[in-house]
Write a protein that holds these residues in place. Structure first.
Motif, PDB file in Angstrom:
ATOM      1  N   LEU A 124       0.823  -1.212   0.000  1.00 58.01           N
ATOM      2  CA  LEU A 124       0.000   0.000   0.000  1.00 58.01           C
ATOM      3  C   LEU A 124       0.855   1.260   0.000  1.00 58.01           C
ATOM      4  N   ILE A 125       2.092   1.127   0.443  1.00 59.27           N
ATOM      5  CA  ILE A 125       3.058   2.229   0.346  1.00 59.27           C
ATOM      6  C   ILE A 125       4.344   1.661  -0.244  1.00 59.27           C
ATOM      7  N   ARG A 126       4.992   2.447  -1.073  1.00 63.93           N
ATOM      8  CA  ARG A 126       6.225   1.987  -1.714  1.00 63.93           C
ATOM      9  C   ARG A 126       7.459   2.330  -0.880  1.00 63.93           C
ATOM     10  N   ASN A 127       7.339   3.367  -0.052  1.00 64.43           N
ATOM     11  CA  ASN A 127       8.463   3.792   0.780  1.00 64.43           C
ATOM     12  C   ASN A 127       7.949   4.381   2.085  1.00 64.43           C
ATOM     13  N   VAL A 128       8.761   4.256   3.137  1.00 65.47           N
ATOM     14  CA  VAL A 128       8.483   4.857   4.444  1.00 65.47           C
ATOM     15  C   VAL A 128       9.312   6.126   4.563  1.00 65.47           C
ATOM     16  N   GLY A 129       8.701   7.164   5.129  1.00 63.89           N
ATOM     17  CA  GLY A 129       9.424   8.396   5.382  1.00 63.89           C
ATOM     18  C   GLY A 129       9.129   8.924   6.771  1.00 63.89           C
ATOM     19  N   VAL A 130       9.981   9.803   7.247  1.00 62.25           N
ATOM     20  CA  VAL A 130       9.756  10.521   8.499  1.00 62.25           C
ATOM     21  C   VAL A 130       9.869  12.007   8.192  1.00 62.25           C
ATOM     22  N   SER A 131       9.307  12.819   9.066  1.00 57.30           N
ATOM     23  CA  SER A 131       9.331  14.259   8.835  1.00 57.30           C
ATOM     24  C   SER A 131       9.554  14.980  10.157  1.00 57.30           C
ATOM     25  N   ASN A 132      10.387  15.992  10.111  1.00 60.02           N
ATOM     26  CA  ASN A 132      10.706  16.795  11.299  1.00 60.02           C
ATOM     27  C   ASN A 132      11.434  15.992  12.372  1.00 60.02           C
ATOM     28  N   PHE A 133      12.196  14.985  11.978  1.00 61.46           N
ATOM     29  CA  PHE A 133      12.947  14.157  12.915  1.00 61.46           C
ATOM     30  C   PHE A 133      14.340  14.744  13.111  1.00 61.46           C
ATOM     31  N   LEU A 134      14.727  14.898  14.364  1.00 62.74           N
ATOM     32  CA  LEU A 134      16.091  15.265  14.699  1.00 62.74           C
ATOM     33  C   LEU A 134      16.992  14.043  14.522  1.00 62.74           C
ATOM     34  N   PRO A 135      18.321  14.234  14.475  1.00 60.57           N
ATOM     35  CA  PRO A 135      19.207  13.094  14.223  1.00 60.57           C
ATOM     36  C   PRO A 135      18.983  11.915  15.156  1.00 60.57           C
ATOM     37  N   GLU A 136      18.805  12.152  16.468  1.00 64.46           N
ATOM     38  CA  GLU A 136      18.636  11.030  17.385  1.00 64.46           C
ATOM     39  C   GLU A 136      17.318  10.297  17.157  1.00 64.46           C
ATOM     40  N   GLN A 137      16.278  11.035  16.753  1.00 62.88           N
ATOM     41  CA  GLN A 137      14.995  10.391  16.457  1.00 62.88           C
ATOM     42  C   GLN A 137      15.071   9.595  15.166  1.00 62.88           C
ATOM     43  N   LEU A 138      15.808  10.088  14.221  1.00 59.24           N
ATOM     44  CA  LEU A 138      16.016   9.353  12.976  1.00 59.24           C
ATOM     45  C   LEU A 138      16.741   8.043  13.244  1.00 59.24           C
ATOM     46  N   GLU A 139      17.779   8.096  14.070  1.00 59.40           N
ATOM     47  CA  GLU A 139      18.534   6.881  14.376  1.00 59.40           C
ATOM     48  C   GLU A 139      17.651   5.828  15.046  1.00 59.40           C
ATOM     49  N   THR A 140      16.800   6.262  15.978  1.00 56.49           N
ATOM     50  CA  THR A 140      15.883   5.320  16.623  1.00 56.49           C
ATOM     51  C   THR A 140      14.932   4.715  15.600  1.00 56.49           C
ATOM     52  N   ALA A 141      14.386   5.544  14.725  1.00 58.75           N
ATOM     53  CA  ALA A 141      13.459   5.051  13.708  1.00 58.75           C
ATOM     54  C   ALA A 141      14.125   4.019  12.808  1.00 58.75           C
ATOM     55  N   LEU A 142      15.353   4.280  12.421  1.00 59.93           N
ATOM     56  CA  LEU A 142      16.072   3.337  11.566  1.00 59.93           C
ATOM     57  C   LEU A 142      16.307   2.006  12.277  1.00 59.93           C
TER      58      LEU A 142
END
Length: 281
Positions: free
Chosen positions: A138-156
């Protein structure tokens, strides 16, 4: 729209990164349904192939109508939307993402973002729902928005599906070097919203001088600067003149001295600054 307008620039004029066209059309605050649909149609028939919306914009139906009207196949359009902060519990992600698809009139979106890491956002349950949508096609890619570096690392770390992009406010007055560095380290693309700082970049003497030198608009200079940095930009535009002017930025090649001059601008301005922004916590 004349054939000359359409043929001046083609979709092939727009570079892509990770399959995502590096210049798109933003639709924030484009809430008049007729105008929104017309803007989408104009953009697509002028060469754009990247359209960005969100649940919170309350225009997904109009965006879908514009895509349907345009003489462009759906498969050629990179379509992105975002899940709002009140809908980020696991079950709510699944339910509201499917509702977004219905409003857009599509079977899938190319990119679905977590709009903000706020309110009901919880990395594990939220991103597991995104992974489910990814697995279901249903989605081809996942994205995040307004994430600071530490939040991006957790998401990854917690997201089973690959994360394509982090969408943040970014322009010559807010270059976001820390976020860009973190994204580069993790092979995550950077997408710039408000890439013209709601017009504030037009008042910068450095950008005005470069625009005059090249015989182009200040908007084109700012968008070309972002492209030179490897950043995808999604400027909002509703009128056909602005839509086409932004598109013509693809023909502008800035000189190294131009880029250095823009990099040297000292003024810092953030135009999107809600209380729940992670930098305010």
């Amino acid at each position: 729209m004349s054939s000359d307008d359409i043929d001046a620039f083609t979709p092939d004029s727009c570079p892509t990164t990770s399959g995502m066209p590096m210049l798109g059309l933003g639709t924030w605050q484009n809430t008049d349904a007729q105008q929104c649909a017309e803007s989408i149609q104009t953009a697509l028939e002028s060469g754009y192939r990247h359209i960005d919306t969100a649940q919170a914009y309350e225009n997904e139906s109009a965006v879908g109508e514009g895509i349907a009207r345009a003489a462009v196949d759906r498969e050629e359009v990179f379509l992105a939307t975002k899940v709002w902060i009140s809908n980020l519990a696991h079950g709510d992600v699944l339910e509201t993402a499917k509702a977004s698809l219905d409003r857009l009139g599509v079977d899938y979106v190319d990119l679905l973002y977590v709009h903000w890491p706020a309110r009901s956002y919880d990395p594990d349950p939220t991103l597991s729902a995104f992974s489910t949508l990814y697995e279901e096609g249903l989605i081809r890619n996942v994205g995040v928005s307004n994430f600071l570096p530490e939040q991006l690392e957790t998401a990854l770390e917690v997201c089973d599906a690959p994360i394509l992009a982090n969408q943040v406010e970014l322009h010559p007055l807010l270059p976001q070097s820390d976020i860009r560095t973190a994204c580069e380290e993790h092979d995550v693309e950077v997408v710039a919203y408000s890439p013209l700082a709601r017009g504030d970049v037009f008042e910068q003497p450095e950008i005005q001088a470069i625009a005059e030198k090249h015989g182009v608009s200040e908007a084109q200079v700012s968008l070309a600067w972002l492209r030179e940095k490897g950043i995808t930009a999604i400027p909002k535009a509703t009128g056909s003149d602005h839509i086409r002017d932004n598109w013509r930025s693809l023909a502008l090649d800035l000189e190294t001295a131009d880029i250095d001059r823009i990099d040297g601008i000292d003024e810092r301005t953030r135009v999107v600054d809600p209380d729940f922004g992670p930098w305010n916590r």
